[in-house]
Design an enzyme around this catalytic site. Structure first.
Site, PDB file in Angstrom:
ATOM      1  N   VAL A   1      48.107  38.208  52.289  1.00  0.00           N
ATOM      2  CA  VAL A   1      47.573  37.957  50.953  1.00  0.00           C
ATOM      3  C   VAL A   1      46.855  36.612  50.984  1.00  0.00           C
ATOM      4  O   VAL A   1      47.208  35.724  51.763  1.00  0.00           O
ATOM      5  CB  VAL A   1      48.647  37.972  49.842  1.00  0.00           C
ATOM      6  N   SER A   2      45.852  36.465  50.126  1.00  0.00           N
ATOM      7  CA  SER A   2      44.986  35.289  50.176  1.00  0.00           C
ATOM      8  C   SER A   2      45.477  34.106  49.358  1.00  0.00           C
ATOM      9  O   SER A   2      45.173  32.972  49.678  1.00  0.00           O
ATOM     10  CB  SER A   2      43.587  35.648  49.678  1.00  0.00           C
ATOM     11  N   THR A   3      46.219  34.360  48.296  1.00  0.00           N
ATOM     12  CA  THR A   3      46.619  33.257  47.420  1.00  0.00           C
ATOM     13  C   THR A   3      48.133  33.186  47.269  1.00  0.00           C
ATOM     14  O   THR A   3      48.855  34.149  47.547  1.00  0.00           O
ATOM     15  CB  THR A   3      45.992  33.409  46.021  1.00  0.00           C
TER      16      THR A   3
END
Length: 188
Positions: free
Chosen positions: A8-10
């Site tokens: 996941v990016s955040t």
């Protein structure tokens, strides 16, 4: 053995959905990266997952975009896995390189990536040629104006000035000034 990878990016995103899907797909081990952009070269979870893969294993992801920074990067990574006799499976896109159909889909993606690279290159060359035709200079602006370069070349060749002194006066390295003078003399 199936090895899963989730990303996941955040910080506020959760890995739960991906991890559940990877477990249902039969992944024995699951590596992950939390709050790491797909564009990042430093993804420790992915590095560990790739290092753990042996010939005959399958790397499984929930979706293709969890693995690759771009289609080109994805193609390179899957090809590298193939040379190690490691299969690849994407659950959402139903790609499995262990099957002939999965390999076909992947090779079509690779061909599309190559096509896109080729189109970008052609457009770039065509744009540069069009700009040259209308007299637009491509690349960096010259460091010295024509007059400054003419004056520097005259000082070195006719007045006996040292190249290094003239270069220093213009804030250049002597090699750079020599190259500029030679290019001017040879009409480049």
């Amino acid at each position: 053995m199936k090895i899963g990878y989730a990303r996941v990016s955040t910080e506020d995103q959760k890995l739960d959905l991906q991890i559940d899907a990877l477990k249902k797909a039969g992944c024995v081990e699951i590596y992950s990266d939390h709050a790491v952009s797909g564009g990042s070269f430093n993804r420790p979870g992915l590095t560990k997952a790739l290092d753990s893969l042996q010939g005959g294993d399958t790397l499984v992801v929930w979706r293709l975009d969890r693995l690759g920074r771009s289609l080109i990067h994805l193609v390179q990574l899957i090809n590298e896995l193939g040379t190690r006799d490691v299969h690849f499976q994407s659950l959402s896109e139903l790609i499995d390189t262990a099957s002939s159909g999965g390999r076909l889909v992947f090779h079509m993606m690779a061909a599309l990536a190559e096509f896109v690279r080729s189109l970008i290159s052609e457009r770039t060359r065509a744009g540069m040629a069009a700009a040259r035709r209308i007299g637009r200079h491509m690349g960096r602006k010259p460091i010295l104006s024509d007059e400054e370069l003419r004056s520097a070349a005259y000082a070195v060749s006719h007045q006996g000035a040292h190249l290094s002194d003239v270069a220093k006066r213009h804030g250049l390295a002597p090699r750079s000034l020599r190259r500029m003078i030679q290019a001017r003399v040879h009409g480049k």
